[in-house]
Design a protein around this motif. Structure first.
Motif, PDB file in Angstrom:
ATOM      1  N   SER A 318       0.837  -1.199   0.000  1.00  0.00           N
ATOM      2  CA  SER A 318       0.000   0.000   0.000  1.00  0.00           C
ATOM      3  C   SER A 318       0.869   1.245   0.000  1.00  0.00           C
ATOM      4  CB  SER A 318      -0.913   0.003   1.226  1.00  0.00           C
ATOM      5  OG  SER A 318      -0.136   0.136   2.409  1.00  0.00           O
ATOM      6  N   GLU A 319       0.229   2.352  -0.325  1.00  0.00           N
ATOM      7  CA  GLU A 319       0.965   3.606  -0.377  1.00  0.00           C
ATOM      8  C   GLU A 319       1.513   3.994   0.995  1.00  0.00           C
ATOM      9  OE1 GLU A 319       0.112   8.248  -1.655  1.00  0.00           O
ATOM     10  OE2 GLU A 319      -1.047   6.619  -2.575  1.00  0.00           O
ATOM     11  N   ALA A 352       6.197   5.747  -5.099  1.00  0.00           N
ATOM     12  CA  ALA A 352       5.146   6.196  -4.185  1.00  0.00           C
ATOM     13  C   ALA A 352       4.273   7.265  -4.806  1.00  0.00           C
ATOM     14  CB  ALA A 352       5.771   6.727  -2.898  1.00  0.00           C
ATOM     15  N   THR A 353       4.822   8.088  -5.738  1.00  0.00           N
ATOM     16  CA  THR A 353       4.054   9.181  -6.332  1.00  0.00           C
ATOM     17  C   THR A 353       3.280   8.754  -7.562  1.00  0.00           C
ATOM     18  OG1 THR A 353       6.027   9.826  -7.587  1.00  0.00           O
ATOM     19  CG2 THR A 353       5.655  10.914  -5.468  1.00  0.00           C
ATOM     20  N   ARG A 356      -1.604   4.042  -8.470  1.00  0.00           N
ATOM     21  CA  ARG A 356      -1.489   2.637  -8.114  1.00  0.00           C
ATOM     22  C   ARG A 356      -1.509   1.736  -9.330  1.00  0.00           C
ATOM     23  NH1 ARG A 356       1.050   1.596  -4.157  1.00  0.00           N
ATOM     24  NH2 ARG A 356       0.102  -0.475  -4.056  1.00  0.00           N
ATOM     25  N   SER A 359       2.095   1.855 -10.755  1.00  0.00           N
ATOM     26  CA  SER A 359       3.096   1.251  -9.886  1.00  0.00           C
ATOM     27  C   SER A 359       3.026  -0.244  -9.910  1.00  0.00           C
ATOM     28  CB  SER A 359       2.937   1.762  -8.457  1.00  0.00           C
ATOM     29  OG  SER A 359       1.657   1.368  -7.952  1.00  0.00           O
TER      30      SER A 359
END
Length: 360
Positions: A318-319, A352-353, A356, A359
């Motif tokens: 998760s972030e 992280a930026t 989702r 990523s």
């Protein structure tokens, strides 16, 4: 005629008794250099020749950081004896204060000469007859005559108990309130009459080195056992902590790993260790070793982080988990001032930026 003088400043990483630095091919073309001894290489036999029978007691007093006053006939003798005493426990660092030449003009004069409190953990070298009476209540006093250069074994002086000490006694000798925990015969060291002082000094230095190593090796071995296993260090968690030093646990290991296995000295080794645990020298040794082990643990953690697939780890996280790891890496980067971690930090921050969907 060409003379080459080599002077080497000792390093904290040096091992006592190690081999000298080898000459480069270019140096081999020149005459053999004269290597000047370092400031720590005193002529120990010259310094201790009148108190050889007290060598074991003096070594123990330095090991335990006991208050000692050395009364000498001159500043030169005073300074050499104090420095020789401090160096007698090498490679263990002497963590107490020591003054090779202490006078009534020193700022601590009033503090050290007061009788309202116990003497501090300090070794003082003095020459002023005034101190004979002033320091008569100190637990350990060493009186010395002029140092001689002869390599012959001198007549030894006896130990006096404090109860037998005369106020104005100026004869060479050693006054103490305790007996050594270990026994020593100078014949074990290997001294022989008419042997050059330089050779006697080398023999004495080797004996003291072996004695200190026999004492410290069990401590080093036990300290190493407190280090977490390398396989327990993972990149995703805080490094495990070093186990605390347990005096009783260490004492239980002495039957199988104690100094009696490597030293010919007999006596109360356990009693000596218990006294050592209360000394500033143990505190200094433990702090330094704990610091070195902590740095090693931090280095191992950095290595596993560098070898880890951080991007692969982040794919199914998760972030919040990713940001948490980024903050931890940033803190580690700042704490260790290591630039190469910045590359990993940038990669993780990019992940992280990203949305989702990208990523993953």
């Amino acid at each position: 005629c060409v003379f080459i003088f080599q002077v080497r400043i000792p390093s904290k990483t040096d091992k006592p008794g190690g081999s000298p630095i080898r000459q480069t091919p270019r140096e081999n073309l020149l005459p053999a250099p004269t290597v000047l001894p370092t400031i720590h290489e005193l002529d120990l036999f010259k310094c201790f020749q009148s108190v050889l029978i007290h060598l074991q007691m003096l070594w123990e007093l330095m090991l335990l950081g006991e208050p000692v006053v050395v009364m000498a006939p001159s500043p030169t003798v005073s300074s050499e004896i104090v420095l020789a005493l401090v160096s007698s426990i090498s490679p263990l660092k002497f963590c107490c204060d020591f003054r090779p030449y202490f006078t009534i003009h020193d700022s601590e004069f009033r503090e050290y000469t007061t009788r309202t409190q116990a003497p501090p953990n300090v070794v003082l070298g003095v020459t002023n007859p005034f101190f004979i009476k002033t320091f008569q209540t100190w637990p350990h006093i060493v009186r010395l005559g002029e140092i001689k250069m002869a390599g012959d074994l001198p007549k030894q002086v006896k130990v006096k108990k404090l109860s037998k000490l005369k106020t104005l006694d100026t004869k060479p000798g050693n006054t103490t309130h305790q007996s050594p925990d270990l026994s020593l015969e100078t014949s074990f060291i290997g001294f022989q009459r008419k042997r050059p002082s330089e050779v006697q000094s080398a023999i004495l230095r080797r004996h003291l080195l072996e004695l200190t190593q026999s004492f410290i090796i069990p401590l080093e071995r036990y300290m190493a056992s407190l280090m977490p296993l390398q396989r327990s260090v993972t990149p995703w968690k805080t490094p495990p902590q070093i186990r605390p030093f347990s005096q009783e646990e260490f004492m239980s290991t002495l039957d199988h790993t104690g100094p009696q296995l490597t030293s010919m000295l007999k006596g109360d080794w356990m009693g000596l260790y218990r006294k050592f645990f209360r000394s500033p020298n143990f505190n200094g040794w433990y702090r330094q070793r704990n610091k070195e082990m902590t740095q090693k643990l931090e280095s191992l953690h950095l290595e596993v982080i560098c070898d880890a697939d951080l991007l692969g780890w982040a794919k199914d996280k998760s972030e919040v988990e990713i940001v948490d790891l980024i903050l931890k890496l940033r803190e580690k980067l700042v704490r260790n001032k290591l630039f190469f971690l910045f590359l990993f930090f940038l990669q993780m921050e990019t992940v992280a930026t990203l949305p989702r969907s990208q990523s993953k």
